[in-house]
Motif scaffolding. Sequence first.
Motif, PDB file in Angstrom:
ATOM      1  N   PRO A  99      -4.074  34.099   5.647  1.00 26.21           N
ATOM      2  CA  PRO A  99      -4.276  33.531   6.723  1.00 26.21           C
ATOM      3  C   PRO A  99      -5.364  33.351   7.193  1.00 26.21           C
ATOM      4  O   PRO A  99      -6.047  33.229   8.126  1.00 26.21           O
ATOM      5  CB  PRO A  99      -2.588  33.769   7.052  1.00 26.21           C
ATOM      6  CG  PRO A  99      -1.735  33.881   6.181  1.00 26.21           C
ATOM      7  CD  PRO A  99      -2.889  34.853   5.702  1.00 26.21           C
ATOM      8  N   VAL A 100      -5.325  34.905   7.860  1.00 25.43           N
ATOM      9  CA  VAL A 100      -6.280  35.201   9.299  1.00 25.43           C
ATOM     10  C   VAL A 100      -7.897  35.476   8.857  1.00 25.43           C
ATOM     11  O   VAL A 100      -8.620  35.229   9.051  1.00 25.43           O
ATOM     12  CB  VAL A 100      -6.021  36.587   9.860  1.00 25.43           C
ATOM     13  CG1 VAL A 100      -6.529  37.039  11.100  1.00 25.43           C
ATOM     14  CG2 VAL A 100      -4.559  36.683  10.513  1.00 25.43           C
ATOM     15  N   VAL A 101      -7.863  36.377   7.359  1.00 24.77           N
ATOM     16  CA  VAL A 101      -8.971  35.947   6.786  1.00 24.77           C
ATOM     17  C   VAL A 101     -10.015  35.469   5.641  1.00 24.77           C
ATOM     18  O   VAL A 101     -10.633  35.029   5.491  1.00 24.77           O
ATOM     19  CB  VAL A 101      -9.038  37.513   6.007  1.00 24.77           C
ATOM     20  CG1 VAL A 101      -9.010  38.142   6.853  1.00 24.77           C
ATOM     21  CG2 VAL A 101      -8.259  37.684   4.850  1.00 24.77           C
ATOM     22  N   LEU A 102      -8.644  34.932   4.766  1.00 21.96           N
ATOM     23  CA  LEU A 102      -9.260  33.527   4.191  1.00 21.96           C
ATOM     24  C   LEU A 102     -10.680  32.750   4.608  1.00 21.96           C
ATOM     25  O   LEU A 102     -11.696  32.435   3.834  1.00 21.96           O
ATOM     26  CB  LEU A 102      -8.064  33.392   3.567  1.00 21.96           C
ATOM     27  CG  LEU A 102      -8.164  32.258   1.870  1.00 21.96           C
ATOM     28  CD1 LEU A 102      -9.152  33.011   1.700  1.00 21.96           C
ATOM     29  CD2 LEU A 102      -7.181  32.073   1.527  1.00 21.96           C
ATOM     30  N   PRO A 103     -10.201  32.183   5.628  1.00 23.31           N
ATOM     31  CA  PRO A 103     -11.027  31.096   5.969  1.00 23.31           C
ATOM     32  C   PRO A 103     -12.467  31.693   6.437  1.00 23.31           C
ATOM     33  O   PRO A 103     -13.895  31.211   6.227  1.00 23.31           O
ATOM     34  CB  PRO A 103     -10.453  30.255   7.507  1.00 23.31           C
ATOM     35  CG  PRO A 103      -9.443  30.279   7.315  1.00 23.31           C
ATOM     36  CD  PRO A 103      -8.696  32.128   6.709  1.00 23.31           C
ATOM     37  N   LYS A 104     -12.562  32.736   6.462  1.00 22.12           N
ATOM     38  CA  LYS A 104     -13.271  33.584   7.008  1.00 22.12           C
ATOM     39  C   LYS A 104     -14.538  33.498   5.991  1.00 22.12           C
ATOM     40  O   LYS A 104     -15.934  34.032   5.954  1.00 22.12           O
ATOM     41  CB  LYS A 104     -14.384  34.735   8.092  1.00 22.12           C
ATOM     42  CG  LYS A 104     -13.644  34.347   9.445  1.00 22.12           C
ATOM     43  CD  LYS A 104     -13.107  35.842  10.185  1.00 22.12           C
ATOM     44  CE  LYS A 104     -12.171  35.655  11.194  1.00 22.12           C
ATOM     45  NZ  LYS A 104     -11.927  36.862  12.184  1.00 22.12           N
ATOM     46  N   LEU A 105     -13.767  34.641   4.657  1.00 23.62           N
ATOM     47  CA  LEU A 105     -14.146  34.372   3.663  1.00 23.62           C
ATOM     48  C   LEU A 105     -14.792  33.384   2.197  1.00 23.62           C
ATOM     49  O   LEU A 105     -15.761  33.309   2.328  1.00 23.62           O
ATOM     50  CB  LEU A 105     -13.413  34.493   2.547  1.00 23.62           C
ATOM     51  CG  LEU A 105     -12.833  36.602   3.230  1.00 23.62           C
ATOM     52  CD1 LEU A 105     -11.522  37.323   2.030  1.00 23.62           C
ATOM     53  CD2 LEU A 105     -14.235  37.981   3.170  1.00 23.62           C
ATOM     54  N   VAL A 106     -14.269  32.445   3.110  1.00 32.04           N
ATOM     55  CA  VAL A 106     -14.269  31.047   2.257  1.00 32.04           C
ATOM     56  C   VAL A 106     -15.718  30.556   2.367  1.00 32.04           C
ATOM     57  O   VAL A 106     -16.673  30.512   1.930  1.00 32.04           O
ATOM     58  CB  VAL A 106     -13.206  29.958   2.070  1.00 32.04           C
ATOM     59  CG1 VAL A 106     -13.773  29.125   1.567  1.00 32.04           C
ATOM     60  CG2 VAL A 106     -12.128  30.391   1.123  1.00 32.04           C
ATOM     61  N   VAL A 107     -15.985  30.629   4.111  1.00 28.35           N
ATOM     62  CA  VAL A 107     -17.249  30.479   4.943  1.00 28.35           C
ATOM     63  C   VAL A 107     -18.383  30.767   4.294  1.00 28.35           C
ATOM     64  O   VAL A 107     -19.396  30.427   4.046  1.00 28.35           O
ATOM     65  CB  VAL A 107     -16.697  29.730   6.199  1.00 28.35           C
ATOM     66  CG1 VAL A 107     -18.320  29.844   7.032  1.00 28.35           C
ATOM     67  CG2 VAL A 107     -16.136  29.083   6.710  1.00 28.35           C
ATOM     68  N   SER A 108     -18.257  32.590   4.532  1.00 25.64           N
ATOM     69  CA  SER A 108     -19.221  32.926   4.203  1.00 25.64           C
ATOM     70  C   SER A 108     -19.281  33.556   2.312  1.00 25.64           C
ATOM     71  O   SER A 108     -20.586  34.254   2.392  1.00 25.64           O
ATOM     72  CB  SER A 108     -19.001  34.302   5.144  1.00 25.64           C
ATOM     73  OG  SER A 108     -17.753  35.044   4.078  1.00 25.64           O
ATOM     74  N   HIS A 109     -18.972  32.585   2.304  1.00 22.22           N
ATOM     75  CA  HIS A 109     -19.090  33.505   0.358  1.00 22.22           C
ATOM     76  C   HIS A 109     -20.393  32.410  -0.495  1.00 22.22           C
ATOM     77  O   HIS A 109     -20.593  33.419  -1.060  1.00 22.22           O
ATOM     78  CB  HIS A 109     -17.243  32.670  -1.046  1.00 22.22           C
ATOM     79  CG  HIS A 109     -17.969  31.594  -1.187  1.00 22.22           C
ATOM     80  ND1 HIS A 109     -17.456  30.672  -0.374  1.00 22.22           N
ATOM     81  CD2 HIS A 109     -18.092  31.228  -2.649  1.00 22.22           C
ATOM     82  CE1 HIS A 109     -18.175  29.513  -1.273  1.00 22.22           C
ATOM     83  NE2 HIS A 109     -18.591  30.043  -2.958  1.00 22.22           N
TER      84      HIS A 109
END
Length: 98
Positions: free
Chosen positions: A69-79
């Motif tokens: 829940p902490v890292v997934l949003p950042k990863l999705v945006v930066s992928h």
Amino acid sequence: MNASRLIQKPYYFHPKGQFEALISKAVYIRNELFDYLTERIASRPKMVKEFAEAVFGVETEQFVKKMIPVVLPKLVVSHQDNDHVVDILYELALICGL
């Protein structure tokens, strides 16, 4: 290694979940720690596994589920800009059995 030693000192870590309570109060530190471990999950999964077991006392799958829940949003945006992120997302899915 220094962070691990500090975490394991009695006033920072107690086996009955005190570290988890401490890290949940220090949101910035938790987010930075999870970001760091997420970056290493594809290249050094053994290190993440050892960290999860030694510091949090949980299996890697349970630890990753706390991180998602902490890292997934950042990863999705930066992928879109980073192929390494795709590898990280794939590793997270494998660990969680998806």
